[in-house]
Design a protein around this motif. Structure first.
Motif, PDB file in Angstrom:
ATOM      1  N   ARG A  53       2.188   6.099  -7.431  1.00 33.68           N
ATOM      2  CA  ARG A  53       1.065   6.785  -8.370  1.00 33.68           C
ATOM      3  C   ARG A  53       1.034   8.142  -7.966  1.00 33.68           C
ATOM      4  O   ARG A  53       1.073   9.235  -8.879  1.00 33.68           O
ATOM      5  CB  ARG A  53      -0.244   6.191  -7.726  1.00 33.68           C
ATOM      6  N   LEU A  54       1.148   8.817  -6.802  1.00 34.94           N
ATOM      7  CA  LEU A  54       1.189  10.190  -6.456  1.00 34.94           C
ATOM      8  C   LEU A  54       2.313  10.849  -6.935  1.00 34.94           C
ATOM      9  O   LEU A  54       2.279  12.009  -7.405  1.00 34.94           O
ATOM     10  CB  LEU A  54       1.028  10.461  -4.852  1.00 34.94           C
ATOM     11  N   LEU A  94       0.608  -1.354   0.252  1.00 38.30           N
ATOM     12  CA  LEU A  94       0.009  -0.012  -0.131  1.00 38.30           C
ATOM     13  C   LEU A  94       0.789   1.312  -0.101  1.00 38.30           C
ATOM     14  O   LEU A  94       0.757   2.097  -0.985  1.00 38.30           O
ATOM     15  CB  LEU A  94      -1.081  -0.050   1.351  1.00 38.30           C
ATOM     16  N   ASP A  95       1.770   1.276   0.888  1.00 32.89           N
ATOM     17  CA  ASP A  95       2.722   2.460   0.915  1.00 32.89           C
ATOM     18  C   ASP A  95       3.560   2.586  -0.265  1.00 32.89           C
ATOM     19  O   ASP A  95       3.507   3.704  -0.967  1.00 32.89           O
ATOM     20  CB  ASP A  95       3.880   2.287   2.215  1.00 32.89           C
ATOM     21  N   VAL A 148       2.325  12.743   1.477  1.00 30.15           N
ATOM     22  CA  VAL A 148       2.252  11.738   0.746  1.00 30.15           C
ATOM     23  C   VAL A 148       2.760  11.912  -0.911  1.00 30.15           C
ATOM     24  O   VAL A 148       3.479  11.582  -1.776  1.00 30.15           O
ATOM     25  CB  VAL A 148       1.269  10.610   0.890  1.00 30.15           C
ATOM     26  N   ALA A 149       1.849  13.056  -0.994  1.00 28.60           N
ATOM     27  CA  ALA A 149       1.991  13.483  -2.792  1.00 28.60           C
ATOM     28  C   ALA A 149       3.347  13.911  -3.077  1.00 28.60           C
ATOM     29  O   ALA A 149       3.979  13.908  -4.112  1.00 28.60           O
ATOM     30  CB  ALA A 149       0.757  14.421  -3.177  1.00 28.60           C
ATOM     31  N   TRP A 169       5.449   8.004   3.580  1.00 30.21           N
ATOM     32  CA  TRP A 169       4.538   6.925   3.342  1.00 30.21           C
ATOM     33  C   TRP A 169       3.232   7.042   3.995  1.00 30.21           C
ATOM     34  O   TRP A 169       2.720   7.984   4.869  1.00 30.21           O
ATOM     35  CB  TRP A 169       5.067   5.651   4.022  1.00 30.21           C
ATOM     36  N   VAL A 170       2.131   6.351   3.489  1.00 34.26           N
ATOM     37  CA  VAL A 170       0.763   6.399   3.762  1.00 34.26           C
ATOM     38  C   VAL A 170       0.789   6.056   5.364  1.00 34.26           C
ATOM     39  O   VAL A 170       0.165   6.840   6.204  1.00 34.26           O
ATOM     40  CB  VAL A 170      -0.154   5.608   3.026  1.00 34.26           C
ATOM     41  N   TYR A 212      -2.229  14.476   2.966  1.00 35.23           N
ATOM     42  CA  TYR A 212      -2.038  14.198   1.449  1.00 35.23           C
ATOM     43  C   TYR A 212      -0.724  14.950   1.152  1.00 35.23           C
ATOM     44  O   TYR A 212      -0.121  14.444  -0.081  1.00 35.23           O
ATOM     45  CB  TYR A 212      -3.337  14.718   0.807  1.00 35.23           C
ATOM     46  N   GLY A 247       2.830   1.490  -3.567  1.00 37.71           N
ATOM     47  CA  GLY A 247       1.896   1.673  -4.483  1.00 37.71           C
ATOM     48  C   GLY A 247       1.279   3.159  -4.776  1.00 37.71           C
ATOM     49  O   GLY A 247       1.500   3.864  -5.684  1.00 37.71           O
ATOM     50  N   THR A 248       0.982   3.667  -3.674  1.00 34.60           N
ATOM     51  CA  THR A 248       0.446   4.814  -3.293  1.00 34.60           C
ATOM     52  C   THR A 248       1.267   5.904  -3.582  1.00 34.60           C
ATOM     53  O   THR A 248       1.131   6.839  -4.305  1.00 34.60           O
ATOM     54  CB  THR A 248      -0.266   5.255  -1.991  1.00 34.60           C
TER      55      THR A 248
END
Length: 269
Positions: A68-69, A61-62, A203-204, A209-210, A200, A64-65
């Motif tokens: 993508r961002l 999850l960390d 992370v962005a 990490w999330v 947000y 992949g997010t």
């Protein structure tokens, strides 16, 4: 002796024994505070265990997010600049702490000494505890190709996310009684947007990490819960009614006079 003879009333000592004394009431409140704080700390403890164990689903999850961002950020430089302003100026921990410091000064001038102490202790304890956990966990920040931002120090929990949580909670719970009832949902909405927005941006921009952000939110919530329960215990000992988050910690702040009895004044039974 009291031998059950009809017509005799229990003595004063008997009546006093029938009602819990201040020490017993304090002990019960202390146990309730500890239990509630432990309960609300469970989610953060679970997040910490999963991070330390490098739980594969959380790691995916960390990663992949973040990827993508990060790809979206590389395609929109103007958006990156806006996020930088939000995270480094508007929602920067220094900005948040200055707002809390201004609140503390105002409360002291207002005569709300204990509420000012609660605000100062909550903000300070949150900052120190977050720093302690960061160094204990020593988690590295994301390393992404062509990074759009940089940040020093360790990653878990996010200091920005934790400071936003504690600061927004302090400002909201202290000032909510001054907000007209019809506008209170707006105040809650602004606080929620600020806390979520901070997470947000971190992370962005690829600096957390999330799970770092979620950990900061959860630890901040645990700190606010602990100090708020302590403040409520003082209100109970002072003979004041319990409050709810909807009305704020000290509704008496609306009064023109001193919202609190002077420090050292005897409490009402």
């Amino acid at each position: 002796m009291c031998d059950g003879t009809p017509g005799r009333r229990p003595g004063r000592a008997g009546r006093l024994r029938a009602r819990p004394g201040p020490d017993a009431r304090f002990g019960a409140r202390l146990l309730a505070t500890v239990a509630a704080t432990a309960l609300v700390s469970v989610p953060f403890a679970l997040a910490l265990v999963l991070v330390e164990a490098r739980w594969p689903p959380l790691a995916r999850l960390d990663r992949g997010t973040a990827e993508r961002l990060h790809a979206a950020a590389l395609e929109h430089p103007a958006w990156v600049r806006l996020l930088g302003v939000l995270t480094d100026v508007v929602w920067d921990p220094v900005t948040m702490r200055l707002l809390v410091a201004a609140l503390v000064v105002w409360l002291l001038v207002r005569g709300a000494v204990r509420l000012a102490a609660w605000a100062a202790v909550t903000a300070t304890a949150g900052g120190l505890l977050g720093l302690l956990v960061k160094h204990a966990v020593a988690r590295a920040r994301p390393h992404l190709p062509d990074p759009v931002a940089h940040a020093p120090g360790y990653s878990f929990p996010s200091g920005h996310a934790m400071t936003a949580t504690t600061s927004c909670a302090v400002l909201l719970l202290a000032l909510l009684p001054l907000v007209p009832r019809r506008l209170r949902p707006v105040a809650w909405g602004l606080a929620a947007v600020s806390v979520a927005g901070v997470g947000y941006t971190r992370v962005a921009l690829g600096v957390h990490w999330v799970s770092d952000v979620v950990g900061g939110w959860l630890l901040g919530l645990a700190v606010v819960t602990a100090t708020t329960l302590a403040f409520e215990a003082w209100r109970a000992d002072a003979g004041r009614r319990r409050t709810t988050p909807v009305e704020g910690l000290e509704p008496e702040i609306r009064s023109d006079g001193r919202p609190e009895p002077p420090v050292g004044a005897p409490e009402r039974p």
